[in-house]
Design a protein around this motif. Structure first.
Motif, PDB file in Angstrom:
ATOM      1  N   GLU A 222       1.086  -1.434  -0.410  1.00  0.00           N
ATOM      2  CA  GLU A 222      -0.449  -0.214  -0.184  1.00  0.00           C
ATOM      3  C   GLU A 222       0.894   0.941  -0.132  1.00  0.00           C
ATOM      4  OE1 GLU A 222      -2.755  -0.342   3.189  1.00  0.00           O
ATOM      5  OE2 GLU A 222      -4.194  -1.825   1.982  1.00  0.00           O
ATOM      6  N   SER A 223       0.240   2.564   0.008  1.00  0.00           N
ATOM      7  CA  SER A 223       1.447   3.233  -0.021  1.00  0.00           C
ATOM      8  C   SER A 223       1.198   3.987   0.804  1.00  0.00           C
ATOM      9  CB  SER A 223       0.213   4.446  -0.994  1.00  0.00           C
ATOM     10  OG  SER A 223      -0.714   4.977  -1.011  1.00  0.00           O
ATOM     11  N   ALA A 224       2.912   4.962   1.329  1.00  0.00           N
ATOM     12  CA  ALA A 224       2.570   5.647   2.220  1.00  0.00           C
ATOM     13  C   ALA A 224       3.046   6.876   1.941  1.00  0.00           C
ATOM     14  CB  ALA A 224       4.173   4.901   2.729  1.00  0.00           C
ATOM     15  N   GLU A 225       2.648   7.292   3.132  1.00  0.00           N
ATOM     16  CA  GLU A 225       2.722   8.740   3.189  1.00  0.00           C
ATOM     17  C   GLU A 225       3.446   9.566   3.831  1.00  0.00           C
ATOM     18  OE1 GLU A 225       2.171  10.373  -0.184  1.00  0.00           O
ATOM     19  OE2 GLU A 225       1.127   8.648  -0.709  1.00  0.00           O
ATOM     20  N   THR A 226       3.941   9.203   5.447  1.00  0.00           N
ATOM     21  CA  THR A 226       3.723   9.265   6.209  1.00  0.00           C
ATOM     22  C   THR A 226       5.081   8.395   6.633  1.00  0.00           C
ATOM     23  OG1 THR A 226       2.346   9.657   7.292  1.00  0.00           O
ATOM     24  CG2 THR A 226       4.205  10.111   8.607  1.00  0.00           C
ATOM     25  N   LEU A 227       6.740   9.360   6.983  1.00  0.00           N
ATOM     26  CA  LEU A 227       8.304   8.869   7.539  1.00  0.00           C
ATOM     27  C   LEU A 227       7.961   8.831   9.335  1.00  0.00           C
ATOM     28  CD1 LEU A 227      11.049   7.615   7.020  1.00  0.00           C
ATOM     29  CD2 LEU A 227      11.848  10.309   7.713  1.00  0.00           C
ATOM     30  N   PHE A 228       7.692   7.833   9.719  1.00  0.00           N
ATOM     31  CA  PHE A 228       7.528   7.126  11.101  1.00  0.00           C
ATOM     32  C   PHE A 228       8.721   6.922  12.198  1.00  0.00           C
ATOM     33  CE2 PHE A 228       3.057   6.023   9.732  1.00  0.00           C
ATOM     34  CZ  PHE A 228       2.337   6.844  10.939  1.00  0.00           C
ATOM     35  N   PHE A 229       9.040   7.372  13.076  1.00  0.00           N
ATOM     36  CA  PHE A 229       9.643   7.723  14.343  1.00  0.00           C
ATOM     37  C   PHE A 229       9.791   7.255  15.330  1.00  0.00           C
ATOM     38  CE2 PHE A 229      11.561  11.120  11.092  1.00  0.00           C
ATOM     39  CZ  PHE A 229      12.043  10.623  10.997  1.00  0.00           C
ATOM     40  N   ILE A 230       9.902   5.724  15.625  1.00  0.00           N
ATOM     41  CA  ILE A 230      10.112   5.422  16.941  1.00  0.00           C
ATOM     42  C   ILE A 230      10.657   6.012  18.203  1.00  0.00           C
ATOM     43  CG2 ILE A 230      10.075   3.564  18.660  1.00  0.00           C
ATOM     44  CD1 ILE A 230       9.720   2.512  14.834  1.00  0.00           C
ATOM     45  N   THR A 231       9.031   6.715  19.027  1.00  0.00           N
ATOM     46  CA  THR A 231       9.390   7.408  20.041  1.00  0.00           C
ATOM     47  C   THR A 231       9.606   6.442  21.440  1.00  0.00           C
ATOM     48  OG1 THR A 231       9.058   9.557  19.678  1.00  0.00           O
ATOM     49  CG2 THR A 231       8.678   9.340  21.528  1.00  0.00           C
ATOM     50  N   SER A 232       9.171   6.012  22.124  1.00  0.00           N
ATOM     51  CA  SER A 232       8.690   4.792  22.789  1.00  0.00           C
ATOM     52  C   SER A 232       7.883   3.153  21.584  1.00  0.00           C
ATOM     53  CB  SER A 232       8.563   5.068  24.123  1.00  0.00           C
ATOM     54  OG  SER A 232       6.875   5.228  23.629  1.00  0.00           O
ATOM     55  N   GLY A 233       8.884   1.663  23.060  1.00  0.00           N
ATOM     56  CA  GLY A 233       8.107   0.405  21.877  1.00  0.00           C
ATOM     57  C   GLY A 233       8.875   0.595  20.998  1.00  0.00           C
ATOM     58  N   ALA A 234       8.539  -1.042  20.610  1.00  0.00           N
ATOM     59  CA  ALA A 234       9.118  -2.031  19.226  1.00  0.00           C
ATOM     60  C   ALA A 234       8.310  -1.928  18.311  1.00  0.00           C
ATOM     61  CB  ALA A 234      10.179  -2.814  19.862  1.00  0.00           C
ATOM     62  N   VAL A 235       8.485  -1.752  16.784  1.00  0.00           N
ATOM     63  CA  VAL A 235       7.919  -1.800  15.547  1.00  0.00           C
ATOM     64  C   VAL A 235       8.103  -3.290  14.928  1.00  0.00           C
ATOM     65  CG1 VAL A 235       6.934  -0.550  13.247  1.00  0.00           C
ATOM     66  CG2 VAL A 235       6.685   0.284  15.698  1.00  0.00           C
ATOM     67  N   LYS A 236       7.674  -3.474  13.923  1.00  0.00           N
ATOM     68  CA  LYS A 236       8.209  -5.081  13.081  1.00  0.00           C
ATOM     69  C   LYS A 236       7.828  -4.713  12.012  1.00  0.00           C
ATOM     70  CE  LYS A 236       5.720  -8.653  13.895  1.00  0.00           C
ATOM     71  NZ  LYS A 236       4.780  -9.973  14.194  1.00  0.00           N
ATOM     72  N   VAL A 237       9.327  -4.930  10.964  1.00  0.00           N
ATOM     73  CA  VAL A 237       9.041  -4.317  10.299  1.00  0.00           C
ATOM     74  C   VAL A 237       9.081  -5.762   9.323  1.00  0.00           C
ATOM     75  CG1 VAL A 237       9.894  -3.348   7.890  1.00  0.00           C
ATOM     76  CG2 VAL A 237       9.536  -2.501  10.281  1.00  0.00           C
ATOM     77  N   PHE A 238       7.980  -5.840   7.981  1.00  0.00           N
ATOM     78  CA  PHE A 238       7.749  -7.559   7.713  1.00  0.00           C
ATOM     79  C   PHE A 238       7.482  -7.704   6.159  1.00  0.00           C
ATOM     80  CE2 PHE A 238       3.769  -8.784   8.320  1.00  0.00           C
ATOM     81  CZ  PHE A 238       3.546  -7.968   9.537  1.00  0.00           C
ATOM     82  N   LYS A 239       7.863  -8.928   5.859  1.00  0.00           N
ATOM     83  CA  LYS A 239       7.311  -9.234   4.930  1.00  0.00           C
ATOM     84  C   LYS A 239       6.505 -10.699   4.822  1.00  0.00           C
ATOM     85  CE  LYS A 239       8.535  -8.543   0.383  1.00  0.00           C
ATOM     86  NZ  LYS A 239       7.982  -7.334  -0.054  1.00  0.00           N
ATOM     87  N   THR A 240       5.179 -10.895   4.188  1.00  0.00           N
ATOM     88  CA  THR A 240       4.555 -12.375   4.572  1.00  0.00           C
ATOM     89  C   THR A 240       4.497 -12.469   2.876  1.00  0.00           C
ATOM     90  OG1 THR A 240       2.983 -10.933   6.301  1.00  0.00           O
ATOM     91  CG2 THR A 240       2.442 -12.525   5.117  1.00  0.00           C
ATOM     92  N   SER A 241       5.209 -13.771   2.953  1.00  0.00           N
ATOM     93  CA  SER A 241       4.401 -14.515   1.759  1.00  0.00           C
ATOM     94  C   SER A 241       3.238 -15.150   1.639  1.00  0.00           C
ATOM     95  CB  SER A 241       4.708 -15.918   2.237  1.00  0.00           C
ATOM     96  OG  SER A 241       4.641 -16.498   2.937  1.00  0.00           O
ATOM     97  N   SER A 242       3.087 -15.318   0.024  1.00  0.00           N
ATOM     98  CA  SER A 242       1.014 -15.800   0.354  1.00  0.00           C
ATOM     99  C   SER A 242       0.983 -16.916   0.805  1.00  0.00           C
ATOM    100  CB  SER A 242       0.934 -16.750  -0.927  1.00  0.00           C
ATOM    101  OG  SER A 242       2.336 -16.946  -1.526  1.00  0.00           O
TER     102      SER A 242
END
Lengths: 68, 223
Positions: free
Chosen positions: B45-65
């Motif tokens: 999907e399109s991404a319109e925002t660059l995000f910075f993590i202030t607190s917590g953790a975010v998982k960046v991942f790909k999912t196969s079919s």
């Protein structure tokens, strides 16, 4: 339960924020492990720790019920 | 809650900016709170925002079919995500999900372009951030391509396995990484792959070897 190396841990709390089962909590500003049977050993706490202060140790063993 | 200038200084994109410059950046940003497990960005999907993590953790991942998940990175405080789609105007190459409660600072693509034009230092910092990201992805390709790592992990499991009659030392993924000459993330991926192959079962406190022959075959294939 997960184990914390107090010498490495800076109590940033990332592990607490990802812990879904309540095994990791802050007690007096210190990350503390609480004994709980709901810990599913997801190891997310170990994955997010930037300092390698938190580990989930395994015992490795043969499953006798499945060996030929 | 207001966006903290001190925190902005710790973000690699804004290293080297003075207080006035940081303030001008700060006024273009907004805050967003995210609940545990919330998907912040969907792959493709399109991404319109660059995000910075202030607190917590975010998982960046790909999912196969088939639904198999491949974690590309875990973004921690000071880290960012959506960098690629923001700069090439393409769809997001990966999904991003909150691993717990997360506080984000965001900046839109248009506002970011304004900052880049007005502050050359941010442009230089951006090159370094994207170069770091490229390096990390190259290392991931290396890990995934050279399958011998999984063979080394299989060998460690066979060597360290007990029969349950006597206590064995407990090993962490970091221990296994040190033994295999790799990093913890690679061991985690290898263990998951071995579980999917049916060679082991990951249980609480225990790795149970379900099929010794599969592990032995992997050791042989890796030599």
């Amino acid at each position: 339960m997960p184990q914390i190396d107090a010498d490495k841990c800076d109590n940033c709390g990332l592990c607490v924020s990802v812990c879904d089962c309540g095994a990791l909590v802050y007690i007096e500003d210190t990350v503390t492990v609480i004994e709980t049977h709901t810990c599913g050993w997801c190891m997310m706490c170990e994955a997010v720790c930037p300092l390698g202060a938190l580990t989930c140790p395994f015992e490795i063993m043969f499953d006798e019920t499945t060996q030929p | 809650m207001t966006i903290q200038r001190e925190f902005l200084e710790s973000i690699p994109y804004f290293t080297g900016l003075n207080a006035t410059e940081l303030d001008s950046v700060r006024h273009l940003m907004f805050e967003r709170t995210v609940d545990r497990n919330e998907i912040i960005q969907f792959e493709s999907e399109s991404a319109e925002t660059l995000f910075f993590i202030t607190s917590g953790a975010v998982k960046v991942f790909k999912t196969s079919s088939e639904g198999k998940e491949q974690i590309l990175s875990i973004a921690r405080p000071g880290g960012s995500f959506n960098d690629i789609a923001i700069f090439d105007d393409g769809p997001s190459p990966a999904s991003a999900q909150a691993m717990g409660p997360v506080l984000l600072y965001g900046i839109s693509r248009n506002e970011l372009q304004t900052i880049l034009r007005e502050h050359p230092q941010v442009a230089l910092n951006t090159i370094k951030v994207l170069a770091d990201r490229t390096r990390q992805l190259v290392e991931l390709v290396e890990d995934l391509s050279f399958r011998h790592v999984i063979g080394r992990v299989a060998k460690i499991l066979l060597e360290q396995a007990g029969d349950g009659t006597s206590p064995r030392p407990r090993l962490t993924q970091q221990d296994m990484a040190a033994m295999a000459g790799t990093v913890r993330e690679v061991v985690a991926r290898s263990l998951k792959a071995l579980e999917e192959e049916g060679a082991i079962r990951l249980e609480r406190h225990q790795i149970k070897i379900a099929d010794k022959e599969i592990l032995e075959d992997m050791v042989t294939a890796s030599v």
